[in-house]
Scaffold this motif. Structure first.
Motif, short mmCIF file in Angstrom:
data_model
loop_
_atom_site.label_atom_id
_atom_site.label_comp_id
_atom_site.label_asym_id
_atom_site.label_seq_id
_atom_site.Cartn_x
_atom_site.Cartn_y
_atom_site.Cartn_z
N ILE A 237 73.06 -80.42 -8.19
CA ILE A 237 74.24 -79.56 -8.37
C ILE A 237 73.81 -78.14 -8.67
CG2 ILE A 237 76.22 -79.11 -9.89
CD1 ILE A 237 76.57 -82.16 -10.10
N THR A 238 72.76 -77.98 -9.48
CA THR A 238 72.24 -76.65 -9.79
C THR A 238 71.82 -75.93 -8.52
OG1 THR A 238 71.43 -77.42 -11.95
CG2 THR A 238 70.49 -75.37 -11.08
N LEU A 239 71.05 -76.61 -7.67
CA LEU A 239 70.58 -76.01 -6.42
C LEU A 239 71.74 -75.65 -5.52
CD1 LEU A 239 67.53 -78.36 -5.72
CD2 LEU A 239 67.43 -75.96 -6.41
N THR A 240 72.76 -76.50 -5.46
CA THR A 240 73.92 -76.24 -4.61
C THR A 240 74.69 -75.04 -5.12
OG1 THR A 240 74.05 -78.60 -4.11
CG2 THR A 240 75.97 -77.27 -3.56
N GLU A 241 74.85 -74.93 -6.43
CA GLU A 241 75.51 -73.75 -6.99
C GLU A 241 74.73 -72.48 -6.69
OE1 GLU A 241 78.12 -75.53 -10.72
OE2 GLU A 241 76.23 -74.51 -11.15
N GLN A 242 73.43 -72.63 -6.44
CA GLN A 242 72.59 -71.48 -6.11
C GLN A 242 72.53 -71.22 -4.61
OE1 GLN A 242 68.91 -72.69 -7.96
NE2 GLN A 242 69.53 -71.98 -10.00
N LEU B 22 73.26 -89.90 -2.32
CA LEU B 22 73.26 -88.97 -3.46
C LEU B 22 73.69 -87.57 -3.03
CD1 LEU B 22 70.01 -90.17 -5.28
CD2 LEU B 22 72.38 -90.52 -5.99
N SER B 23 73.30 -87.17 -1.84
CA SER B 23 73.70 -85.85 -1.35
C SER B 23 75.20 -85.78 -1.11
CB SER B 23 72.95 -85.50 -0.06
OG SER B 23 71.55 -85.49 -0.28
N SER B 24 75.76 -86.86 -0.58
CA SER B 24 77.20 -86.88 -0.32
C SER B 24 78.00 -86.87 -1.63
CB SER B 24 77.59 -88.08 0.55
OG SER B 24 77.32 -89.30 -0.11
N ARG B 25 77.43 -87.41 -2.71
CA ARG B 25 78.08 -87.31 -4.02
C ARG B 25 78.26 -85.85 -4.43
NH1 ARG B 25 77.65 -92.02 -7.76
NH2 ARG B 25 77.94 -90.49 -9.42
N VAL B 26 77.27 -85.04 -4.11
CA VAL B 26 77.30 -83.63 -4.49
C VAL B 26 78.36 -82.86 -3.71
CG1 VAL B 26 75.95 -81.49 -4.58
CG2 VAL B 26 74.86 -83.67 -5.15
N MET C 133 80.21 -75.28 -1.98
CA MET C 133 79.80 -75.48 -3.36
C MET C 133 80.04 -76.93 -3.78
SD MET C 133 78.57 -72.64 -4.56
CE MET C 133 78.86 -72.43 -6.32
N PRO C 134 79.46 -77.38 -4.90
CA PRO C 134 79.46 -78.82 -5.22
C PRO C 134 80.70 -79.31 -5.94
CG PRO C 134 78.21 -77.64 -6.87
CD PRO C 134 78.63 -76.61 -5.85
N PHE C 135 80.87 -80.63 -5.87
CA PHE C 135 81.76 -81.36 -6.77
C PHE C 135 80.92 -81.69 -8.00
CE2 PHE C 135 83.61 -85.67 -7.93
CZ PHE C 135 84.76 -85.16 -8.51
N THR C 136 81.32 -81.23 -9.17
CA THR C 136 80.40 -81.19 -10.32
C THR C 136 80.56 -82.35 -11.30
OG1 THR C 136 81.92 -79.70 -11.50
CG2 THR C 136 80.17 -78.68 -10.19
N LYS C 137 81.26 -83.40 -10.92
CA LYS C 137 81.49 -84.51 -11.86
C LYS C 137 80.18 -85.11 -12.39
CE LYS C 137 83.49 -89.15 -12.23
NZ LYS C 137 82.20 -89.85 -12.41
N ASP C 138 79.13 -85.12 -11.58
CA ASP C 138 77.89 -85.77 -12.01
C ASP C 138 77.17 -85.01 -13.12
OD1 ASP C 138 78.05 -88.08 -10.57
OD2 ASP C 138 76.79 -87.41 -8.90
N LEU C 139 77.67 -83.86 -13.51
CA LEU C 139 77.13 -83.18 -14.69
C LEU C 139 77.57 -83.85 -15.98
CD1 LEU C 139 77.74 -79.41 -13.81
CD2 LEU C 139 75.59 -80.67 -13.60
N THR C 140 78.66 -84.62 -15.91
CA THR C 140 79.28 -85.12 -17.14
C THR C 140 78.39 -86.11 -17.89
OG1 THR C 140 80.45 -86.90 -15.95
CG2 THR C 140 81.60 -84.79 -16.21
#
Length: 430
Positions: free
Chosen positions: A290-295, A319-323, A332-339
């Motif tokens: 997610i960090t890389l995608t936000e970048q 895993l990529s499709s989750r992002v 930009m990403p779907f950020t749920k996996d940060l939780t």
């Protein structure tokens, strides 16, 4: 005296009525179902030898109906908001909490309407957070935590004696084992484990069930993690929330409750010594992705990131499709996996502060239902007055707080020590 008894009774009836309206209004909202990518997207990606971005556009999502009218749904939550002010008042603590939940569900609907556009991820960051968020003033960001933990875990994963056992347990056998655990903890409550073909992860928790992907394989430690993570926390808090006589909204958590829920679940893995470096690295890899995608990274960059981590093409795609689910492959990403990691840090800090302040009795209230950390002070008052009942089920570590309090009592001192200096002082020891 009779009049005094009638007033709280009428109040609680009103609370339940309004709470039930929230529960009913959110029922057709299925975030993960609305944003997932169908199998034909995956098949086309692999047919192209994993070299081209998946064909997901805003038009793709238009063909995935939400199951409700977004405009009507937002109006429904607005009407509940207005009713909360009219019936409970502007400053009533429960009114404040339930109105915030209504606004959050309106944000969810806005996010789902924006699938495939930049606005989708913007709202996702508001709901679940961004990798650039700090935990507290002056603290590292979530992305910084991911980088630091990646360094430590990478060292541990090189050690032969920390290798995980082979995954040889098929999903159908895992379901039987988990159902035995569920029946032992919640006899007669109708909770169950089951097989599903429609999930990305190896497992997922629903309202009263755990789903295991039909082709997934497990080892016994995996099943222990599922027991403490999915059964003890997710199903346990669901059961406790559904048992609430008035605040029925505690049985159904909005996205902000996901942070506390996943934080508790990961913390439970750690407390029971069930987790592994491999398990934590999987969670950290999601943070890093997610960090890389936000970048600015796109789907192919993230797919390559996971491949470079030693994962096969199948898991790297998953895993990529989750992002990028709900977004576009170059968006930009779907950020749920940060939780998972964000929630772990926030929940752990809440617990150690509760102990340092002499209030460890606050900790079990996290399990009253799908709770949020910001509501804990209000929740204490609600339990004391009987508006919310104490958790019916608690994991063993929280039924007797002596051991947990003793462990956490050292945390403030330990966290104040200079780790770099410790490394130097212990250089000749390690």
């Amino acid at each position: 005296m009779p009049k005094k008894n009638l007033k709280p009774s009428a109040y609680l009836v009103e609370v339940k009525t309004l709470s039930d309206r929230i529960v009913k209004a959110q029922q057709p909202i299925r975030i993960l179902d609305a944003i997932k990518w169908d199998d034909h997207i995956k098949q086309a990606f692999f047919k192209g030898n994993c070299k081209n971005l998946p064909l997901v556009t805003p038009e793709y999502y238009l063909n995935r109906p939400l199951g409700f009218d977004p405009k009507e749904k937002k109006h429904e939550f607005y009407q509940i908001e207005r009713a909360l002010v009219r019936k409970l008042g502007q400053l009533n603590p429960l009114s404040v909490i339930m109105r915030r939940i209504c606004r959050e569900y309106q944000d969810v609907v806005n996010m789902l309407e924006a699938r495939g556009t930049p606005a989708f991820s913007n709202i996702s960051q508001e709901l679940y957070g961004s990798a650039q968020d700090v935990f507290h003033v002056g603290d590292p960001t979530i992305a910084d935590l991911g980088t630091m933990m990646e360094e430590t875990l990478s060292q541990l994963l090189k050690l032969d004696f920390l290798l995980e056992d082979p995954k040889t347990i098929q999903a159908k056998d895992a379901v039987a084992i988990l159902n035995e655990k569920i029946e032992g903890l919640f006899p007669g409550d109708g909770l169950r484990a089951m097989i599903s073909d429609g999930i990305l992860a190896d497992s997922a928790a629903g309202t009263d069930y755990i789903k295991l992907r039909a082709d997934a394989l497990f080892n016994m430690r995996d099943l222990r993690v599922l027991e403490v993570h999915e059964i003890w926390v997710h199903l346990g808090t669901t059961l406790n929330g559904l048992a609430q006589p008035y605040c029925t909204f505690l049985g159904k958590g909005p996205p902000s409750a996901t942070i506390t829920q996943e934080g508790l679940a990961v913390l439970m893995e750690i407390l029971t010594l069930s987790s592994t470096p491999h398990r934590l690295m999987r969670l950290i890899n999601r943070v890093r992705a997610i960090t890389l995608t936000e970048q600015g990274a796109d789907f192919m960059d993230i797919f390559t990131f996971f491949r470079d981590k030693g994962l096969d093409e199948e898991e790297s795609y998953t895993l990529s499709s989750r992002v990028f689910r709900g977004s576009s492959p170059d968006g930009m990403p779907f950020t749920k996996d940060l939780t998972y990691i964000k929630g772990f840090v926030l929940t752990y800090n809440f617990m150690r502060l509760a102990v340092s302040k002499g209030k460890p009795d606050r900790i079990p209230l996290l399990f009253c239902g799908k709770t949020m950390l910001e509501d804990m002070k209000v929740l204490v008052d609600l339990v004391e007055e009987g508006t919310v009942i104490a958790p019916r089920f608690l994991p063993p570590q929280f039924t007797d707080l002596m051991g947990l309090s003793a462990w956490l009592s050292f945390s403030r001192f330990m966290s104040s020590m200079n780790f770099r200096q410790l490394e130097q002082d212990y250089a000749n020891v390690l």
